[in-house]
Design an enzyme around this catalytic site. Structure first.
Site, PDB file in Angstrom:
ATOM      1  CG  HIS A  76      -2.198  -0.886   0.657  1.00 25.58           C
ATOM      2  ND1 HIS A  76      -3.221  -0.380  -0.105  1.00 25.58           N
ATOM      3  CD2 HIS A  76      -2.413  -2.204   0.756  1.00 25.58           C
ATOM      4  CE1 HIS A  76      -4.033  -1.348  -0.424  1.00 25.58           C
ATOM      5  NE2 HIS A  76      -3.573  -2.481   0.097  1.00 25.58           N
ATOM      6  CD  GLU A  89      -9.843  -8.489  -4.705  1.00 19.87           C
ATOM      7  OE1 GLU A  89      -8.814  -7.813  -4.784  1.00 19.87           O
ATOM      8  OE2 GLU A  89     -10.769  -8.209  -3.928  1.00 19.87           O
ATOM      9  CG  ASP A 145      -5.654  -8.977  -3.123  1.00 19.33           C
ATOM     10  OD1 ASP A 145      -4.678  -9.272  -2.405  1.00 19.33           O
ATOM     11  OD2 ASP A 145      -6.471  -8.098  -2.818  1.00 19.33           O
ATOM     12  CB  CYS A 171      -9.474  -1.497 -10.353  1.00 19.05           C
ATOM     13  SG  CYS A 171      -9.794  -2.867  -9.249  1.00 19.05           S
TER      14      CYS A 171
HETATM   15  C1  PEP Z   1      -6.283  -5.519  -6.165  1.00 12.73           C
HETATM   16  O1  PEP Z   1      -6.215  -6.462  -5.373  1.00 12.73           O
HETATM   17  O2  PEP Z   1      -5.798  -5.554  -7.315  1.00 12.73           O
HETATM   18  C2  PEP Z   1      -6.979  -4.271  -5.797  1.00 12.73           C
HETATM   19  C3  PEP Z   1      -7.208  -3.340  -6.687  1.00 12.73           C
HETATM   20  O3  PEP Z   1      -7.344  -4.059  -4.502  1.00 12.73           O
HETATM   21  P1  PEP Z   1      -6.314  -3.789  -3.280  1.00 12.73           P
HETATM   22  O4  PEP Z   1      -4.998  -3.431  -3.871  1.00 12.73           O
HETATM   23  O5  PEP Z   1      -6.916  -2.682  -2.488  1.00 12.73           O
HETATM   24  O6  PEP Z   1      -6.319  -5.097  -2.573  1.00 12.73           O
HETATM   25 MG    MG Z   2      -7.489  -6.524  -3.640  1.00 17.72          MG
END
Ligand code: PEP
Ligand code: MG
Length: 539
Positions: free
Chosen positions: A187, A426, A450, A497
């Protein structure tokens, strides 16, 4: 000195290096010689805490309304309480101890006193006293500005930062992130891309470089410490050239996301909260494809109320003025931990009790969020998507809860708009059943962060796996292809995304697969638009 790391966002940053001050929960008791000086330290920290609370009040007033902003006024008043201050001064002078210890002890004593009172209102103040004392202690420990020990912008060095820590950071003070650990999809890396600042992971620095001058080269993935004049001048020139390139990209604002042969796709932005919306607008995104709603929960000390959430969603929907805003429901758990959820410690949290699993297990939390989202949908064009889906049964359970929420709103005469609903793809399970899932929803959004970790069995938080967690692995690319085909067969549109969506070396591949939408960090919108406009699908 030059230290090699791995880049998670390109660009050049030049500035003072500052080691992140982790909030230290253990307050040490140390003997002091000069109690007057210690009282003076406390006074200054208390004044700074009041300033911070005033800023938080003004921000909350704008973002979540007066009722929710009030608490920061109450906290300011508590800091000025005569008994509270007398207790701190007495401990410092009578025991000849440091201000941190006096504040923490007073906080504990007062909070226990309040907790033992009969009056409900006074009992509830127990947590507030602890909160204000923690704030003053953090400032005294130099961990104010959310852990940045400077009032001027710095290159922030850290082991790694948890999402609960990144929400506290004063973003205006960060030129670049440099972490020892972390991974491309951690993150901190996602935050760096959202902010559009050069950042590195896997940099094995020593803490004694704190305060020295540094250069982050986000192209080569290196940190230069104490550059000589010639190097500094060369990098300043490169930074100017970068700014010029950014200016040229601005010329793509207002242009379509269209290939040379005329295929148009949606290009949306990923956000973590209301504060990211100006970047979305500035970079001319067509909508918001991923609003990571859990950051609202990470920024609070208790469950955010329905109204608090409603205000945030409504503000984003209204500011986006009719452009679609897709809110991803709570994705807490794994690396996004919040104390007040009281989640058990798990051996394998990424594969544990998280996201939709918690929401379906604790429908009261889920319903509060859904009510807030549906109420906000009246004020703009809102979509909802659900994270970590592995079965059709989960989607059916969600639909049942959504139907209950809508019925409740109807019964109360509360209006809401048309809301598109989708699921995140995911998990490999979701990919494999994507044909069935597509019949249940309006859209898919592929979460490659993920999906990659589960497909390759590579923990996305583990820095040691960076070399083998190949983001272009054919298994992941085939899963994307399969999801797009199955989504279309079942009548659902399909977007990406995850961070891979912004990888311009794959833009053409995704377009050839038939992707309908890409949702990327605001800072990547214009580069992805540039890449789309160079593709010719007729060839
Ligand atoms: C992902 O897992 O690709 C996603 C967009 O969600 P996060 O990164 O918040 O887990
Ligand atoms: Mg995710």
């Amino acid at each position: 000195m030059e230290i090699q790391g791995k880049s998670v966002f390109g660009g050049i940053a030049i500035g003072p290096l500052s080691v992140y001050a982790k909030a230290d929960n253990v307050v040490k008791r140390t003997k002091i010689q000069d109690p007057e000086a210690e009282i003076e330290r406390f006074q200054k920290a208390k004044d700074k805490a009041k300033e911070q609370l005033q800023e938080l009040h003004d921000k909350a007033l704008k973002e979540v309304g007066e009722a929710n902003a009030e608490i920061f006024e109450v906290h300011q008043m508590m800091l000025e309480d005569g008994d509270y201050q007398d207790s701190i001064r007495n401990i410092i002078t009578n025991q000849m101890v440091n201000a941190e210890y006096a504040v923490a002890t007073t906080g504990d004593n007062f909070s226990q006193m309040f907790a033992a009172m009969d009056d409900d209102y006074m009992r509830a103040r127990s947590a507030d006293i602890k909160d204000i004392s923690n704030r003053v202690v953090s400032i005294l420990q130099g961990a104010d500005n959310g852990g940045i020990r400077s009032d001027k912008p710095v290159i922030l060095l850290a082991e790694d930062l948890a999402p609960s820590e990144t929400v506290q950071l004063d973003k205006s003070l960060i030129l670049s992130f440099v972490t020892r650990g972390g991974s491309t999809n951690s993150h901190t890396a996602i935050l760096a891309r959202t902010m559009g600042i050069p950042s590195l992971i896997g940099v094995d620095y020593q803490d004694d470089i704190d305060g020295h001058t540094g250069i982050v080269d986000g192209y080569k993935g290196i940190l230069i410490v104490d550059p000589d004049e010639e190097t500094l001048a060369a990098y300043q020139k490169k930074q100017d050239e970068d700014n010029e390139k950014k200016r040229l990209l601005q010329e793509l604002k207002g242009k379509d996301n269209v290939t040379l042969d005329g295929k148009k796709i949606k290009l949306y932005a990923n956000i973590g909260g209301v504060g990211d919306v100006p970047d979305v607008l500035q970079n001319d995104a067509g909508g918001i494809g991923l609003f990571r709603s859990e950051f609202l929960y990470l920024g609070c000390d208790d469950y955010p109320s329905e109204d608090q959430q409603f205000q945030a969603y409504k503000t984003v929907a209204e500011t986006m003025a009719g452009k679609q805003v897709i809110i991803r429901t709570l994705d807490i758990g794994a690396d996004k931990q919040v104390d007040y959820f009281h989640l058990d410690k798990e051996d394998n949290p990424a594969m544990g009790y998280r996201a939709i699993r918690i929401c379906l297990d604790r429908p009261e939390i889920f319903k509060t969020q859904l009510r807030a989202i549906f109420r906000a949908s009246y004020y703009g064009n809102i979509g909802i998507m659900y994270p970590m889906i592995i079965s059709v049964n989960e989607v059916k359970q969600i639909k049942k809860i959504v139907a209950d929420v809508k019925k409740e709103l109807d019964d109360q005469g509360i209006p809401y708009g048309d809301v598109e609903q989708g699921v995140m793809i995911e998990t490999p399970a979701a990919v494999m059943i994507s044909e069935e899932l597509a019949k249940e929803v309006d859209f898919f959004s592929i979460g490659t962060n993920d999906l990659t970790q589960y497909t390759l069995a590579c923990d996305r938080q583990n820095a040691k796996l960076e070399k083998i967690a190949d983001t272009h692995h054919p298994a992941v690319l085939r899963e994307i292809q399969m999801t797009i085909e199955n989504g279309h067969k079942g009548g659902a549109w399909v977007g990406i995304c995850g961070e891979l969506g912004a990888d311009t070396s794959l833009t053409e591949t995704f377009l050839r697969m038939g992707v309908d939408e890409l949702s990327v960090s605001p800072s990547r919108i214009l580069s992805v638009r540039e890449a789309i406009r160079k593709v010719d699908l007729s060839k």
